[in-house]
Design an enzyme around this catalytic site. Structure first.
Site, PDB file in Angstrom:
ATOM      1  N   ASP A 109      -5.282  -2.921  -1.907  1.00 37.35           N
ATOM      2  CA  ASP A 109      -4.187  -2.772  -0.963  1.00 37.35           C
ATOM      3  C   ASP A 109      -3.282  -3.999  -1.019  1.00 37.35           C
ATOM      4  OD1 ASP A 109      -5.018  -0.281  -0.062  1.00 37.35           O
ATOM      5  OD2 ASP A 109      -6.297  -1.142   1.497  1.00 37.35           O
TER       6      ASP A 109
ATOM      7  N   HIS B 118      -2.674   0.377  -6.605  1.00 39.46           N
ATOM      8  CA  HIS B 118      -3.062   0.552  -5.203  1.00 39.46           C
ATOM      9  C   HIS B 118      -4.246   1.496  -5.025  1.00 39.46           C
ATOM     10  CE1 HIS B 118      -0.316  -1.754  -2.610  1.00 39.46           C
ATOM     11  NE2 HIS B 118       0.469  -1.725  -3.672  1.00 39.46           N
TER      12      HIS B 118
END
Length: 201
Positions: free
Chosen positions: A174, A170
């Site tokens: 995203d 991440h």
């Protein structure tokens, strides 16, 4: 995680020998690698990685495939996988996996990876979550292709499906774009005729 209908992929494997003249059908791993490559080529903003705390955008779509050896795991790479025909990709992957198992990998078999594919289906595993090895940005876990009851047009049918699980760094990506990537991979596997035509240019 996404469940993927592999009925057309199974049919493509049959057609590849019966109609396309292949000596052996492409493995499900080859089809998954091809789908990942095509999905990343269509979504170049996702071909990124965090290296030494810096975001790096990659020009080539390099797909790694996890290979289990007695002494541990190794990940040979198919370089520019999106530019290969399905037949060429199958050949490149088979060669890299064979060299990995024989302990004679070339320098070109290793290097930066846009994504890694880890398939444990041959061990009877339905689903699992593979661990990312930085700086790899993503790893896709592939379960076995098995007949399962699914809803099709409001009716219950028995269909061959596989379960894909995507793990993502991440820092690089995203959840929403990663989900778009996984959805594109699923669509390519459920309609794999596009994979046969891909890479010809």
């Amino acid at each position: 995680t996404a469940e993927v209908d592999m009925a057309e992929a199974r049919e493509l494997r049959r057609r590849s020998v019966a109609e396309l003249g292949w000596s052996t059908p492409p493995s499900f791993t080859v089809l998954v690698v091809a789908a990942c490559a095509e999905a990343l080529a269509a979504l170049p903003a996702l071909n990124v990685s965090v290296v030494d705390q810096m975001m790096v955008t990659r020009d080539a779509v390099n797909v790694g495939v996890a290979v289990a050896l007695d002494e541990g795991l190794i990940v040979p790479v198919v370089r520019a996988a999106d530019r290969l025909t399905l037949a060429s990709l199958a050949s490149e992957l088979a060669g890299a996996v064979a060299r990995a198992r024989e302990g004679r990998l070339r320098e070109t078999d290793l290097g930066d990876r846009s994504i890694v594919v880890s398939n444990l289906g041959m061990f009877g595993i339905d689903a699992f979550s593979a661990i990312i090895d930085p700086p790899d940005p993503m790893i896709l876990s592939v379960g076995r292709v098995a007949d399962r009851c699914v809803a099709v047009d409001g009716k219950v049918e028995v269909r061959p499906t596989t379960i894909l699980t995507l793990s993502v760094d991440h820092r690089a990506l995203d959840g929403a774009p990663a989900a778009s990537f996984l959805d594109r991979v699923r669509n390519l596997l459920e309609r794999p005729s596009a994979l046969v035509a891909a890479g010809a240019a």
